[in-house]
Scaffold this motif. Sequence first.
Motif, PDB file in Angstrom:
ATOM      1  N   LYS A  93       0.836  -1.212   0.000  1.00 50.28           N
ATOM      2  CA  LYS A  93       0.000   0.000   0.000  1.00 50.28           C
ATOM      3  C   LYS A  93       0.864   1.252   0.000  1.00 50.28           C
ATOM      4  O   LYS A  93       1.848   1.351   0.731  1.00 50.28           O
ATOM      5  N   GLY A  94       0.499   2.210  -0.825  1.00 47.69           N
ATOM      6  CA  GLY A  94       1.254   3.454  -0.900  1.00 47.69           C
ATOM      7  C   GLY A  94       2.366   3.424  -1.936  1.00 47.69           C
ATOM      8  O   GLY A  94       3.037   4.438  -2.153  1.00 47.69           O
ATOM      9  N   LYS A  95       2.551   2.274  -2.595  1.00 46.39           N
ATOM     10  CA  LYS A  95       3.585   2.150  -3.618  1.00 46.39           C
ATOM     11  C   LYS A  95       2.954   1.930  -4.992  1.00 46.39           C
ATOM     12  O   LYS A  95       1.839   1.432  -5.104  1.00 46.39           O
ATOM     13  N   VAL A  96       3.682   2.299  -6.019  1.00 51.85           N
ATOM     14  CA  VAL A  96       3.292   1.939  -7.377  1.00 51.85           C
ATOM     15  C   VAL A  96       3.713   0.483  -7.556  1.00 51.85           C
ATOM     16  O   VAL A  96       4.846   0.121  -7.236  1.00 51.85           O
ATOM     17  N   SER A 125      13.388   2.036  -6.900  1.00 56.44           N
ATOM     18  CA  SER A 125      12.884   3.035  -5.953  1.00 56.44           C
ATOM     19  C   SER A 125      12.111   2.318  -4.861  1.00 56.44           C
ATOM     20  O   SER A 125      11.466   1.302  -5.116  1.00 56.44           O
ATOM     21  N   ASP A 126      12.172   2.852  -3.646  1.00 56.14           N
ATOM     22  CA  ASP A 126      11.398   2.241  -2.568  1.00 56.14           C
ATOM     23  C   ASP A 126       9.919   2.598  -2.698  1.00 56.14           C
ATOM     24  O   ASP A 126       9.091   2.149  -1.917  1.00 56.14           O
ATOM     25  N   GLU A 181      -2.883   4.220  -4.720  1.00 62.42           N
ATOM     26  CA  GLU A 181      -4.222   4.164  -4.127  1.00 62.42           C
ATOM     27  C   GLU A 181      -4.868   2.791  -4.307  1.00 62.42           C
ATOM     28  O   GLU A 181      -5.981   2.562  -3.844  1.00 62.42           O
ATOM     29  N   GLY A 182      -4.172   1.885  -5.006  1.00 60.33           N
ATOM     30  CA  GLY A 182      -4.689   0.534  -5.157  1.00 60.33           C
ATOM     31  C   GLY A 182      -5.571   0.315  -6.370  1.00 60.33           C
ATOM     32  O   GLY A 182      -6.326  -0.658  -6.409  1.00 60.33           O
ATOM     33  N   VAL A 207       4.751   8.182  -8.862  1.00 60.72           N
ATOM     34  CA  VAL A 207       5.489   8.372  -7.619  1.00 60.72           C
ATOM     35  C   VAL A 207       5.488   9.849  -7.249  1.00 60.72           C
ATOM     36  O   VAL A 207       5.320  10.220  -6.088  1.00 60.72           O
ATOM     37  N   LYS A 208       5.677  10.722  -8.243  1.00 65.52           N
ATOM     38  CA  LYS A 208       5.744  12.152  -8.010  1.00 65.52           C
ATOM     39  C   LYS A 208       4.427  12.722  -7.499  1.00 65.52           C
ATOM     40  O   LYS A 208       4.402  13.771  -6.853  1.00 65.52           O
TER      41      LYS A 208
END
Length: 210
Positions: A93-96, A125-126, A181-182, A207-208
């Motif tokens: 969650k919160g990642k691409v 990238s994290d 956002e899923g 990400v941006k």
Amino acid sequence: MNKHKFSFRNIPGWAMMLALFGILYLTGLHTEAIGQVQRLLLATGIKKADVPEPASDSVAVAVESSSGASSRAGAGFRMIDLYGKIVAFESLKGKVVFMNIWATWCPPCIAEMPNIQSLYERVGSDKIAFVMLSVDEGGVEKVKKFISKKGFTFPVYLPAGQLPQEFYSNAIPTTFIISPEGKIVAKQEGMAEYDTPEVREFLQSMVKKQ
């Protein structure tokens, strides 16, 4: 009486090809051979992955829950990594998320993997998570051996349960890009070239936005 000497030149071309494919099949190398041919096809650039414009959210797919409210793609889904650890898809969650569904017996999957490895190395990238989800039935060890032999370093998982409906596809490989956002914002059925400026820009643009 004329004696005819044996010569490979006298063997029909179709028979030679049939024998070659027979040998490849019996040795288990047919998947690799077909994958190599398809990799050459990808190298031509005619199978580039389709992604929406970085600023566009119009293709986002919201997954409807039984209550009618939108929920995250992969909610409740669990995976197992190559070391036997259970990983909840929701932990991303919160990642691409760049998720590719593949199998070791699938030539198109093998063909596009080096390109995905290249993308993984370029956009490290994290904030971007790679999920190479194998649907092999041979278990973790089979997949682990395959990945080790190929020298790939992207994260590899197997389903620890049934795939969520939103990840179903009529083709393999199938690739999904999921927003922080899923929401599923891109879906590609069949092999494609992913290490392109368009895909890299699309991933980094999400990400941006965070």
